[in-house]
Design an enzyme around this catalytic site. Structure first.
Site, PDB file in Angstrom:
ATOM      1  N   LYS A 227       0.855  -1.205   0.000  1.00 47.63           N
ATOM      2  CA  LYS A 227       0.000   0.000   0.000  1.00 47.63           C
ATOM      3  C   LYS A 227       0.883   1.244   0.000  1.00 47.63           C
ATOM      4  O   LYS A 227       0.657   2.184  -0.761  1.00 47.63           O
ATOM      5  CB  LYS A 227      -0.872   0.008   1.256  1.00 47.63           C
ATOM      6  N   ASN A 228       1.927   1.240   0.862  1.00 50.83           N
ATOM      7  CA  ASN A 228       2.717   2.457   1.047  1.00 50.83           C
ATOM      8  C   ASN A 228       3.700   2.729  -0.075  1.00 50.83           C
ATOM      9  O   ASN A 228       4.428   3.720  -0.043  1.00 50.83           O
ATOM     10  CB  ASN A 228       3.424   2.420   2.410  1.00 50.83           C
TER      11      ASN A 228
ATOM     12  N   ARG B 224      -8.734  -0.274   4.669  1.00 50.65           N
ATOM     13  CA  ARG B 224      -7.948   0.727   3.921  1.00 50.65           C
ATOM     14  C   ARG B 224      -6.640   0.125   3.440  1.00 50.65           C
ATOM     15  O   ARG B 224      -6.081   0.531   2.438  1.00 50.65           O
ATOM     16  CB  ARG B 224      -7.602   1.911   4.835  1.00 50.65           C
TER      17      ARG B 224
ATOM     18  N   ASP C 100       5.087   0.421  11.753  1.00 52.41           N
ATOM     19  CA  ASP C 100       3.854  -0.187  11.258  1.00 52.41           C
ATOM     20  C   ASP C 100       3.697  -1.633  11.710  1.00 52.41           C
ATOM     21  O   ASP C 100       2.667  -2.247  11.451  1.00 52.41           O
ATOM     22  CB  ASP C 100       3.787  -0.122   9.724  1.00 52.41           C
TER      23      ASP C 100
ATOM     24  N   ARG D 250       1.269  14.345  12.348  1.00 46.66           N
ATOM     25  CA  ARG D 250       1.578  14.123  10.915  1.00 46.66           C
ATOM     26  C   ARG D 250       1.931  15.448  10.211  1.00 46.66           C
ATOM     27  O   ARG D 250       1.320  15.831   9.228  1.00 46.66           O
ATOM     28  CB  ARG D 250       0.401  13.423  10.231  1.00 46.66           C
TER      29      ARG D 250
ATOM     30  N   CYS E  77      -3.902  12.595  12.517  1.00 46.55           N
ATOM     31  CA  CYS E  77      -4.747  11.402  12.535  1.00 46.55           C
ATOM     32  C   CYS E  77      -4.567  10.778  13.917  1.00 46.55           C
ATOM     33  O   CYS E  77      -3.887  11.333  14.783  1.00 46.55           O
ATOM     34  CB  CYS E  77      -4.339  10.430  11.436  1.00 46.55           C
TER      35      CYS E  77
HETATM   36  C1  EPZ Z   1       4.559   6.758   5.948  1.00 44.74           C
HETATM   37  O1  EPZ Z   1       3.915   7.836   6.602  1.00 44.74           O
HETATM   38  C2  EPZ Z   1       3.566   5.608   5.948  1.00 44.74           C
HETATM   39  N1  EPZ Z   1       2.353   5.998   5.224  1.00 44.74           N
HETATM   40  C3  EPZ Z   1       3.208   5.227   7.376  1.00 44.74           C
HETATM   41  O2  EPZ Z   1       2.371   4.080   7.308  1.00 44.74           O
HETATM   42  C4  EPZ Z   1       4.495   4.843   8.115  1.00 44.74           C
HETATM   43  O3  EPZ Z   1       4.173   4.559   9.465  1.00 44.74           O
HETATM   44  C5  EPZ Z   1       5.488   5.995   8.048  1.00 44.74           C
HETATM   45  O4  EPZ Z   1       5.740   6.344   6.664  1.00 44.74           O
HETATM   46  C6  EPZ Z   1       6.829   5.641   8.693  1.00 44.74           C
HETATM   47  O5  EPZ Z   1       7.343   4.497   8.096  1.00 44.74           O
HETATM   48  C7  EPZ Z   1       2.355   5.960   3.865  1.00 44.74           C
HETATM   49  O6  EPZ Z   1       3.346   5.647   3.240  1.00 44.74           O
HETATM   50  C8  EPZ Z   1       1.061   6.297   3.185  1.00 44.74           C
HETATM   51  P1  EPZ Z   1       6.974  10.070   7.965  1.00 44.74           P
HETATM   52  P2  EPZ Z   1       4.596   9.312   6.563  1.00 44.74           P
HETATM   53  O7  EPZ Z   1       6.900  11.286   7.115  1.00 44.74           O
HETATM   54  O8  EPZ Z   1       5.247   9.527   5.262  1.00 44.74           O
HETATM   55  C9  EPZ Z   1       7.056  13.418  11.378  1.00 44.74           C
HETATM   56  C10 EPZ Z   1       0.500   2.765   7.744  1.00 44.74           C
HETATM   57  O9  EPZ Z   1       0.052   2.241   8.784  1.00 44.74           O
HETATM   58  N2  EPZ Z   1       7.142  14.386  10.280  1.00 44.74           N
HETATM   59  O10 EPZ Z   1       8.175   9.185   7.889  1.00 44.74           O
HETATM   60  O11 EPZ Z   1       3.568  10.293   7.012  1.00 44.74           O
HETATM   61  C11 EPZ Z   1       5.697  12.743  11.434  1.00 44.74           C
HETATM   62  O12 EPZ Z   1       4.794  13.523  12.174  1.00 44.74           O
HETATM   63  C12 EPZ Z   1       1.016   4.183   7.784  1.00 44.74           C
HETATM   64  O13 EPZ Z   1       0.581   2.180   6.631  1.00 44.74           O
HETATM   65  C13 EPZ Z   1       7.331  15.742  10.588  1.00 44.74           C
HETATM   66  O14 EPZ Z   1       7.424  16.126  11.751  1.00 44.74           O
HETATM   67  O15 EPZ Z   1       5.702   9.140   7.704  1.00 44.74           O
HETATM   68  C14 EPZ Z   1       6.006  11.433  12.113  1.00 44.74           C
HETATM   69  O16 EPZ Z   1       6.011  11.620  13.515  1.00 44.74           O
HETATM   70  C15 EPZ Z   1       0.890   4.803   9.159  1.00 44.74           C
HETATM   71  N3  EPZ Z   1       7.402  16.640   9.574  1.00 44.74           N
HETATM   72  C16 EPZ Z   1       7.427  11.119  11.635  1.00 44.74           C
HETATM   73  O17 EPZ Z   1       7.970  12.346  11.127  1.00 44.74           O
HETATM   74  C17 EPZ Z   1       7.299  16.266   8.256  1.00 44.74           C
HETATM   75  O18 EPZ Z   1       7.383  17.127   7.367  1.00 44.74           O
HETATM   76  C18 EPZ Z   1       7.498  10.066  10.539  1.00 44.74           C
HETATM   77  O19 EPZ Z   1       6.697  10.534   9.476  1.00 44.74           O
HETATM   78  C19 EPZ Z   1       7.100  14.892   7.962  1.00 44.74           C
HETATM   79  C20 EPZ Z   1       7.024  13.972   8.984  1.00 44.74           C
END
Ligand code: EPZ
Length: 418
Positions: free
Chosen positions: A22-23, A397, A305, A121, A116
């Site tokens: 999915k991701n 989802r 995850d 996020r 969320c």
């Molecule tokens: C992706 O989310 C995945 N979603 C998530 O999977 C996964 O948990 C995550 O990567 C980490 O591996 C998709 O790919 C659709 P991040 P993403 O940007 O890209 C903070 C699932 O269950 N952050 O690596 O949103 C953020 O708040 C989902 O399949 C900032 O602060 O993850 C988080 O605490 C859940 N500023 C951390 O970094 C930013 O600009 C990691 O977020 C971006 C992120």
């Protein structure tokens, strides 16, 4: 209301194949916006998030047709540069169209993705990185307005944190920028490598995907391709834990076990038997697992995850352990539901202190999010009696035919309309 009913106690046995990740799929669909013409993506999971991303693309003028597990996305003509609020609010991964739109059209208007259940996020790293590439970004009225009327200029960018989404958006923006972009402290997930492989096939010049430093040399245009989505390592890990937690043995096919090194190592440390195969792995566990500490970290660390699924397993372990969630600030809601089933879990800031119990008891519970919902099914598979899980749209989802696949492994599980 549709619920998942699980009757616990049956060890799962047999084989199951996972779908495309999915991701990765959602970002590959966004990347199709970069190449005028028809991009074909195969091994696509049949999940609601893919439908939602298809609606986002349609709103931009890119049509999507699905044939079984394949998609064709025609991005010849884009008629809009806006991803509306109702779409982004439904699926925050819609933010992945920001980079491609700015690269292709020189502008984008994307609703700010809300937080969320698992955390705020934020997208500050996405925005700062785009500004580094010469994009003018304003936020207002819940929208991000990005514009680069004179195109994007390559630059050395450093991420404060190896954010998956920020790395992907910046990668998709930089491929059409003038000159060279370097992303330092980039995310290294297999899904990033899959996205880079698609972009390179489209004609992009990318070095270092999967390492902390990705170098992109901009090109003037990209062409559509056919690409097969990498297997879903998290769906795979979920079924491997299903085999372990029920004291059975499950072979999962369709993913690269090297993408799950640390998860398989942790399952071995918990006393499970782990066998690796070319196209997956088999995990079995006789009796109670042993307690093992985990820390979630960006890849190649233990995946956040898989945290809830592993907590379900540790709830039944011999001994006590600590699960530390380092990636999201609020990803323990699942623990509250697990406690209703008799687990002994205490939350201290971003640590979950777990004392294994001999038996969980079936109970009515609520799926807090995608992975927490899947983990409640895992707990129900081994709990005494019946577990009724509501809010199962979260699970649907990200997991195709989850109940059907569990039943094929011997689980006593069904979807109820009540
Ligand atoms: C992706 O989310 C995945 N979603 C998530 O999977 C996964 O948990 C995550 O990567 C980490 O591996 C998709 O790919 C659709 P991040 P993403 O940007 O890209 C903070 C699932 O269950 N952050 O690596 O949103 C953020 O708040 C989902 O399949 C900032 O602060 O993850 C988080 O605490 C859940 N500023 C951390 O970094 C930013 O600009 C990691 O977020 C971006 C992120």
């Amino acid at each position: 209301m549709r619920t998942i009913a699980v009757h616990g106690g049956t060890p799962l046995q047999g084989e199951v194949s996972v779908e495309g990740a999915k991701n990765s799929t959602l970002k590959l669909m966004a990347a199709a916006l970069l190449a005028p013409g028809v991009t074909r993506i195969t091994n696509v999971p049949d999940i609601s998030d893919v439908e939602t991303m298809g609606e986002v693309l349609a709103g931009l003028g890119a049509s999507m047709t699905r044939h079984d597990h394949s998609l064709e996305i025609d991005a010849t003509e884009l008629t809009s540069h806006e991803a509306p609020y109702e779409m982004v609010a439904r699926m925050r991964a819609s933010i992945s169209v920001l980079g491609p739109l700015v690269a292709r059209l020189g502008q984008a208007r994307v609703a700010m993705p809300g937080g969320c259940a698992i955390g705020s996020r934020k997208i500050d790293m996405h925005i700062r990185g785009l500004e580094g590439l010469g994009v003018h970004v304003e936020t207002g009225h819940g929208f991000i307005h990005a514009s680069a009327p004179h195109g994007l200029k390559g630059k050395e960018l450093t991420l404060d944190f190896p954010s998956v989404g920020a790395t992907e958006n910046l990668l998709m923006a930089a491929v059409l920028a003038e000159g060279t972009t370097v992303i330092e402290n980039a995310a290294r997930e297999p899904e990033i490598q899959d996205l880079a492989a698609l972009l390179v096939a489209m004609g992009a010049q990318i070095e270092g995907a999967g390492s902390p430093v990705i170098t992109i040399t901009g090109v003037s245009e990209l062409h559509p391709v056919e690409h097969r989505v990498v297997g879903d390592r998290i769906e795979a890990g979920t079924f491997l834990v299903a085999g372990a937690i029920t004291g059975g043995a499950v072979r999962v096919r369709g993913f690269d076990p090297r993408d799950m090194d640390i998860v398989l190592t942790k399952l071995e440390q918990a006393g499970c038997r782990v066998q690796l195969h070319e196209d997956g792995a088999t995990v079995g566990c006789a009796g109670r697992p042993m307690a093992v500490d985990i820390q979630t970290l960006p890849y190649p660390g233990f995946p956040t995850d898989m945290q809830a699924q592993f907590m379900a397993l540790m709830a039944l372990a011999e001994g006590s352990c600590v699960i530390t969630e380092n990636v999201f600030e609020n990803r323990f809601m699942f623990a509250d539901e697990l406690t209703r089933m008799g687990a002994d879990v205490r939350i201290e800031s971003h640590h979950a202190l777990i004392k294994g119990v001999a038996q969980l008891s079936g109970a009515p519970v609520r799926s807090p999010d995608l992975r927490g919902g899947a983990a409640l099914v895992l707990a129900g598979l081994v709990a005494d009696g019946d577990t009724l899980i509501s809010d199962i749209h979260h699970i649907e989802r990200g997991y195709e035919r989850f109940v059907e696949k569990m039943r094929a492994l011997g689980a006593s599980i069904e979807i109820r309309n009540n």
